[in-house]
Design a protein around this motif. Structure first.
Motif, PDB file in Angstrom:
ATOM      1  N   GLU A 106       0.823  -1.202   0.000  1.00  0.00           N
ATOM      2  CA  GLU A 106       0.000   0.000   0.000  1.00  0.00           C
ATOM      3  C   GLU A 106       0.862   1.260   0.000  1.00  0.00           C
ATOM      4  OE1 GLU A 106      -2.681  -0.187   3.285  1.00  0.00           O
ATOM      5  OE2 GLU A 106      -3.791  -1.896   2.469  1.00  0.00           O
ATOM      6  N   GLN A 107       1.943   1.240   0.768  1.00  0.00           N
ATOM      7  CA  GLN A 107       2.828   2.407   0.796  1.00  0.00           C
ATOM      8  C   GLN A 107       3.524   2.607  -0.547  1.00  0.00           C
ATOM      9  OE1 GLN A 107       5.493   2.236   4.098  1.00  0.00           O
ATOM     10  NE2 GLN A 107       3.904   2.709   5.606  1.00  0.00           N
ATOM     11  N   ASP A 108       3.948   1.502  -1.165  1.00  0.00           N
ATOM     12  CA  ASP A 108       4.574   1.613  -2.488  1.00  0.00           C
ATOM     13  C   ASP A 108       3.599   2.184  -3.497  1.00  0.00           C
ATOM     14  OD1 ASP A 108       6.902   0.592  -1.457  1.00  0.00           O
ATOM     15  OD2 ASP A 108       6.598  -1.444  -2.252  1.00  0.00           O
ATOM     16  N   GLU A 109       2.356   1.716  -3.456  1.00  0.00           N
ATOM     17  CA  GLU A 109       1.345   2.218  -4.383  1.00  0.00           C
ATOM     18  C   GLU A 109       1.075   3.703  -4.131  1.00  0.00           C
ATOM     19  OE1 GLU A 109      -1.423   2.219  -7.451  1.00  0.00           O
ATOM     20  OE2 GLU A 109       0.116   0.757  -6.926  1.00  0.00           O
ATOM     21  N   SER A 110       1.000   4.087  -2.852  1.00  0.00           N
ATOM     22  CA  SER A 110       0.767   5.494  -2.522  1.00  0.00           C
ATOM     23  C   SER A 110       1.926   6.360  -3.003  1.00  0.00           C
ATOM     24  CB  SER A 110       0.587   5.636  -1.020  1.00  0.00           C
ATOM     25  OG  SER A 110       0.505   6.980  -0.650  1.00  0.00           O
ATOM     26  N   THR A 111       3.149   5.882  -2.814  1.00  0.00           N
ATOM     27  CA  THR A 111       4.318   6.627  -3.270  1.00  0.00           C
ATOM     28  C   THR A 111       4.326   6.746  -4.788  1.00  0.00           C
ATOM     29  OG1 THR A 111       5.566   5.815  -1.384  1.00  0.00           O
ATOM     30  CG2 THR A 111       6.847   6.684  -3.217  1.00  0.00           C
ATOM     31  N   ARG A 112       3.984   5.673  -5.491  1.00  0.00           N
ATOM     32  CA  ARG A 112       3.951   5.691  -6.946  1.00  0.00           C
ATOM     33  C   ARG A 112       2.903   6.686  -7.446  1.00  0.00           C
ATOM     34  NH1 ARG A 112       1.252   4.334 -10.997  1.00  0.00           N
ATOM     35  NH2 ARG A 112      -0.417   3.336  -9.837  1.00  0.00           N
TER      36      ARG A 112
END
Length: 136
Positions: A106-112
């Motif tokens: 979820e954090q990776d997706e939010s950062t992307r």
């Protein structure tokens, strides 16, 4: 004053009457029946003779030696408890790992998403848009 004498005298009279009563001396069950002296069937496994019972408790005190069967049974119980603890902790670890993996995703997706939004906002139209700068 007469009230206190009455409250003391009444329990004393009751105690004297109970101590002199013949019925209060014993409460034994008559042993004339033959089924109680020699039990049959499943009762034979439950009850044992009086001499055997007293010998059992005399033989097995607090520090009496245990038989190998008792030691094996206790060891099986300990091993089963250890196995249940191991399975519980393994399950807890798996749940935490899956939670941590989902959280990282979820954090990776939010950062992307936020990086993509930043690129679109700051795009000046001079260079072609780049999907991923690190894939060169």
């Amino acid at each position: 004053m007469s009230c206190t004498y009455a409250t003391v005298l009444a329990p004393l009279a009751m105690l004297l009457a109970l101590s002199l009563s013949l019925e209060a001396e014993s409460a034994a069950v008559p042993s004339s029946t033959s089924s109680t002296t020699d039990p049959q069937g499943p009762l034979k496994r439950i009850f044992m003779k009086e001499a055997d019972a007293s010998n059992f408790f005399r033989r097995r005190g607090r520090r009496g030696a245990k038989s190998q069967d008792e030691i094996n049974a206790e060891q099986r119980l300990v091993l089963a408890a250890d196995e249940r603890k191991r399975e519980f902790h393994e399950e807890q670890r798996n749940e935490f790992e899956s939670y941590a993996e989902e959280d990282n995703d979820e954090q990776d997706e939010s950062t992307r998403v936020s990086t993509e939004q930043w690129r679109q906002f700051h795009y000046d139209g001079m260079n072609p848009p780049q999907e991923n700068r690190h894939s060169v």
